[in-house]
Design an enzyme around this catalytic site. Structure first.
Site, PDB file in Angstrom:
ATOM      1  CG  HIS A  11      -7.915   4.938  -4.252  1.00 20.17           C
ATOM      2  ND1 HIS A  11      -7.862   5.008  -3.066  1.00 20.17           N
ATOM      3  CD2 HIS A  11      -6.902   5.063  -5.198  1.00 20.17           C
ATOM      4  CE1 HIS A  11      -5.913   4.090  -3.222  1.00 20.17           C
ATOM      5  NE2 HIS A  11      -5.817   4.949  -4.026  1.00 20.17           N
ATOM      6  CD  GLU A  38      -5.808   3.434  -8.572  1.00 24.73           C
ATOM      7  OE1 GLU A  38      -4.360   3.748  -9.021  1.00 24.73           O
ATOM      8  OE2 GLU A  38      -7.345   3.550  -7.939  1.00 24.73           O
ATOM      9  CG  ASP A  40      -4.009  -0.130  -7.522  1.00 21.84           C
ATOM     10  OD1 ASP A  40      -3.428   0.732  -8.325  1.00 21.84           O
ATOM     11  OD2 ASP A  40      -4.677  -0.599  -7.366  1.00 21.84           O
ATOM     12  CG  HIS A  53      -1.933  -1.470  -4.577  1.00 22.32           C
ATOM     13  ND1 HIS A  53      -1.176  -2.422  -3.074  1.00 22.32           N
ATOM     14  CD2 HIS A  53      -2.711  -0.361  -4.415  1.00 22.32           C
ATOM     15  CE1 HIS A  53      -1.035  -0.586  -2.479  1.00 22.32           C
ATOM     16  NE2 HIS A  53      -1.340   0.563  -3.956  1.00 22.32           N
ATOM     17  CD  GLU A 106      -1.204   3.469  -9.734  1.00 24.32           C
ATOM     18  OE1 GLU A 106      -1.991   3.678  -8.768  1.00 24.32           O
ATOM     19  OE2 GLU A 106      -0.223   2.738  -9.298  1.00 24.32           O
TER      20      GLU A 106
HETATM   21  O1  G3P Z   1      -2.937   6.030  -8.770  1.00 27.29           O
HETATM   22  C1  G3P Z   1      -3.329   6.728  -7.327  1.00 27.29           C
HETATM   23  C2  G3P Z   1      -2.915   6.782  -6.236  1.00 27.29           C
HETATM   24  O2  G3P Z   1      -3.326   4.707  -6.642  1.00 27.29           O
HETATM   25  C3  G3P Z   1      -2.420   5.549  -5.844  1.00 27.29           C
HETATM   26  O3  G3P Z   1      -1.731   4.646  -4.741  1.00 27.29           O
HETATM   27  O4  G3P Z   1      -0.878   2.883  -3.679  1.00 27.29           O
HETATM   28  O5  G3P Z   1      -3.509   3.313  -4.595  1.00 27.29           O
HETATM   29  O6  G3P Z   1      -2.131   2.834  -5.807  1.00 27.29           O
HETATM   30  P1  G3P Z   1      -2.026   3.330  -4.689  1.00 27.29           P
HETATM   31 MG    MG Z   2      -2.899   2.580  -7.780  1.00 31.63          MG
END
Ligand code: G3P
Ligand code: MG
Length: 247
Positions: A11, A38, A40, A53, A106
């Protein structure tokens, strides 16, 4: 192009063991055996897609202010933790390709930049991964971003991302021609998981940092999880659900 779906995603690049959304994090994930990450993606003040993020710089860097107001000349000089820089999206893609990682891109637009961010990221996603064996998976909380991705790069698999899955989620999946459902592990219900199973939709849950929680989610039918605790699951990262992504 079909990709197998790994059960474990690092993550925010490398989870909590490296500065989030950095190249060091992605390298760590690969070193620990993760097959998927994953991260952002947001636009800088100059319109450059970068990994970050928050809409503001304070939490993850030594800078301040809004990312969308900060020019590249300042943004790329900031410390994003342990001397790491904020990566350009293109650098992260190059690293994922080098390691053969499946990337869940993302799209994380700053408020008011949904369409612009999605257009840039979608176009770059298709060009930067051209010819790659492992193709990416796009997701976003922003349905406007998903719409742009669907229209601009229809062949790149899309996942709908919700904190809480709405009752009409299956209609939304069909409307946006999405392949995967991404949602918070805290709120995912057995009803949603039953509907997903009946319609062969892989469900990916964030953020799972405890082995018992991961075990229970997999038993309930969740296909993959996003974790910050790369250390806890590194012995299991080679596991695949056996599902294929893409067409
Ligand atoms: O994409 C899954 C997760 O990353 C969504 O939450 O706030 O960590 O981007 P966040
Ligand atoms: Mg995310």
């Amino acid at each position: 192009m079909k990709n197998p779906l790994p059960r474990w995603f690092a993550h925010r690049g490398g989870g909590s063991l490296a500065p989030e959304n950095t190249l060091a994090g992605i390298r760590l994930a690969a070193r620990l055996g993760y097959r998927a990450v994953e991260f952002d993606v947001m636009l800088s003040g100059d319109g450059t897609p970068v990994l970050i993020h928050d809409e503001t710089l304070e939490r993850t860097t030594n800078g301040s202010g809004r990312v969308c107001d900060t020019p590249d000349s300042i943004l790329f000089r900031l410390d994003a933790g342990n001397g790491e820089r904020i990566p350009r999206f293109a650098e992260a893609v190059a690293l994922c390709r080098e390691y053969g990682l499946l990337a869940n891109v993302e799209i994380k637009p700053a408020t008011g930049f949904e369409r612009e961010t999605a257009e840039v990221v979608a176009r770059m996603t298709t060009s930067l991964w051209q010819g790659a064996v492992v193709q990416p998976l796009i997701s976003s909380f922003s349905l406007e971003a998903i719409e742009v991705a669907r229209d601009l790069v229809p062949n790149i698999p899309r996942g709908l991302l919700f904190e809480q899955v709405p009752a009409d989620w299956l209609q939304e999946m069909s409307r946006w021609q999405a392949l995967t459902l991404h949602c918070s592990a805290r709120h995912v219900s057995d009803q949603v998981l039953g509907e997903a199973r009946d319609h062969a939709v892989p469900v990916l849950c964030y953020t799972v940092n405890q082995p018992e929680q991961a075990k229970s989610l997999f038993e309930r039918g969740v296909s993959a999880v996003f974790t910050d605790r790369l250390d806890l699951f590194s012995s299991e990262t080679s596991a695949y659900k056996g599902l294929q992504l893409g067409g």
